[in-house]
Design a protein around this motif. Structure first.
Motif, short mmCIF file in Angstrom:
data_model
loop_
_atom_site.label_atom_id
_atom_site.label_comp_id
_atom_site.label_asym_id
_atom_site.label_seq_id
_atom_site.Cartn_x
_atom_site.Cartn_y
_atom_site.Cartn_z
N LEU A 45 14.34 35.23 19.67
CA LEU A 45 14.77 34.25 20.67
C LEU A 45 14.14 32.88 20.38
O LEU A 45 14.80 31.84 20.45
CB LEU A 45 14.33 34.75 22.05
CG LEU A 45 15.07 34.25 23.27
CD1 LEU A 45 16.47 34.84 23.31
CD2 LEU A 45 14.30 34.63 24.54
N GLU A 48 15.99 31.48 17.29
CA GLU A 48 17.40 31.17 17.53
C GLU A 48 17.58 29.98 18.48
O GLU A 48 18.50 29.19 18.33
CB GLU A 48 18.12 32.38 18.13
CG GLU A 48 18.34 33.51 17.15
CD GLU A 48 18.63 34.84 17.85
OE1 GLU A 48 18.55 35.87 17.16
OE2 GLU A 48 18.91 34.84 19.08
N ARG A 49 16.72 29.89 19.49
CA ARG A 49 16.90 28.86 20.52
C ARG A 49 15.88 27.72 20.41
O ARG A 49 15.80 26.89 21.31
CB ARG A 49 16.86 29.50 21.91
CG ARG A 49 17.87 30.64 22.00
CD ARG A 49 18.20 31.05 23.40
NE ARG A 49 19.09 32.21 23.39
CZ ARG A 49 19.48 32.86 24.47
NH1 ARG A 49 19.06 32.47 25.66
NH2 ARG A 49 20.28 33.91 24.37
N LYS A 68 8.82 26.95 27.50
CA LYS A 68 10.24 27.07 27.17
C LYS A 68 10.66 28.54 27.10
O LYS A 68 11.76 28.91 27.51
CB LYS A 68 10.53 26.40 25.81
CG LYS A 68 10.75 24.91 25.88
CD LYS A 68 11.29 24.40 24.54
CE LYS A 68 11.18 22.89 24.46
NZ LYS A 68 11.29 22.39 23.08
N GLU A 72 13.49 30.18 29.51
CA GLU A 72 14.68 30.76 28.88
C GLU A 72 14.86 32.23 29.31
O GLU A 72 15.97 32.69 29.53
CB GLU A 72 14.51 30.67 27.36
CG GLU A 72 15.75 30.98 26.56
CD GLU A 72 16.76 29.84 26.55
OE1 GLU A 72 16.38 28.68 26.84
OE2 GLU A 72 17.94 30.13 26.26
#
Ligand code: DAT
Length: 179
Positions: A45, A48-49, A68, A72
Motif C-alpha cells: 500500500l 502503490e499509493r 498518511k 488511507e
C-alpha cells in the motif's frame, strides 16, 4: 449521558506483525483465504499509493509517512474483517485490532529467508538483531492490551499451519460472539 458508540464489528480486524522473514505475508494470506478476510499488506500500500517520504538507499526501504498510512487505512478498517500485515505495529490506532499476532522465528531462519530474498547484508543483520532483541514483541506489548497480543513461533511449515488454524479459530469465535 454516554457518548454514542459504534456497534461492535461483526468480523474482527487482525494484525499479523513480526520481524521481516518471520512469515507475516504468507501467514496473513493463508488466514485471509481460510477465514474470508480482506488482506491489506501495508508495505504494498505504501509503495502503490506513495505513503512515504522518499527512499532510504542505505536500507533499501521507504521512509514511512505514518499519518498518511493511517488516513488511507481508516476507511478500510472501519467495517472489520481485515487481515493486515506489517513489520511494525505501534503507530496504528489501538482500537483497530481485535487480535495482534506477533510471529517469531529463530535467527538462523530469519537469516536464511532474508538472504534468499536477496537483502543486502546490513539489512539482513539489522533484522536478525531486531528479532534477537524482540523489538516487535515489545512494541506490541506496549501498544495493545495483553489479551489482544498473541506470540506465535514460525520456524517450520507445521508451525505455520498450526498458527493459521489458531487465528482462523479466533475469527470464528469472534464472529459467533458478535453476530
Ligand atoms: P514476512 O512477510 O514476515 O517477511 P514471508 O511470509 O514473506 O515473511 O516469508 C519469508 C519466506 O520464508 C517465504 O519464502 C516463506 C518462508 N517462511 C515463512 N514462514 C515460514 C515457516 N513458518 N516455515 C517455513 N517457511 C516459512
Amino acid at each position: 449521558e454516554e457518548a454514542p458508540t459504534s456497534p461492535p464489528r461483526s468480523s474482527p480486524n487482525i494484525l499479523v506483525t513480526g520481524t521481516p522473514g518471520t512469515g507475516k505475508t504468507t501467514t496473513a494470506e493463508m488466514v485471509a483465504l481460510a477465514a474470508g478476510l480482506e488482506k491489506v499488506t501495508v508495505g504494498d500500500l505504501v509503495k502503490e499509493r506513495g505513503l512515504h517520504d522518499g527512499y532510504n538507499e542505505e536500507y533499501d526501504t521507504y521512509w514511512l509517512d505514518e499519518d498518511k498510512v493511517v488516513d488511507e487505512m481508516e476507511p478500510m478498517m472501519a467495517g472489520g474483517g481485515v487481515c493486515v500485515d506489517f513489520h511494525t505495529c505501534e503507530f496504528f490506532p489501538e482500537r483497530w485490532f481485535d487480535l495482534v499476532v506477533v510471529l517469531r522465528a529463530e535467527t538462523s531462519r530469519i537469516f536464511d529467508r532474508l538472504e534468499a530474498r536477496g537483502y543486502k547484508s546490513n539489512k539482513v543483520q539489522e533484522n536478525v538483531e531486531c528479532e534477537i532483541m524482540q523489538v516487535v514483541l515489545d512494541e506490541a506489548r506496549e501498544s495493545y492490551k495483553p489479551e489482544v497480543v498473541m506470540e506465535l513461533h514460525s520456524n517450520t511449515v507445521d508451525d505455520m499451519e498450526s498458527n493459521v488454524e489458531k487465528i482462523v479459530a479466533f475469527v470464528e469465535e469472534f464472529r459467533a460472539r458478535n453476530q
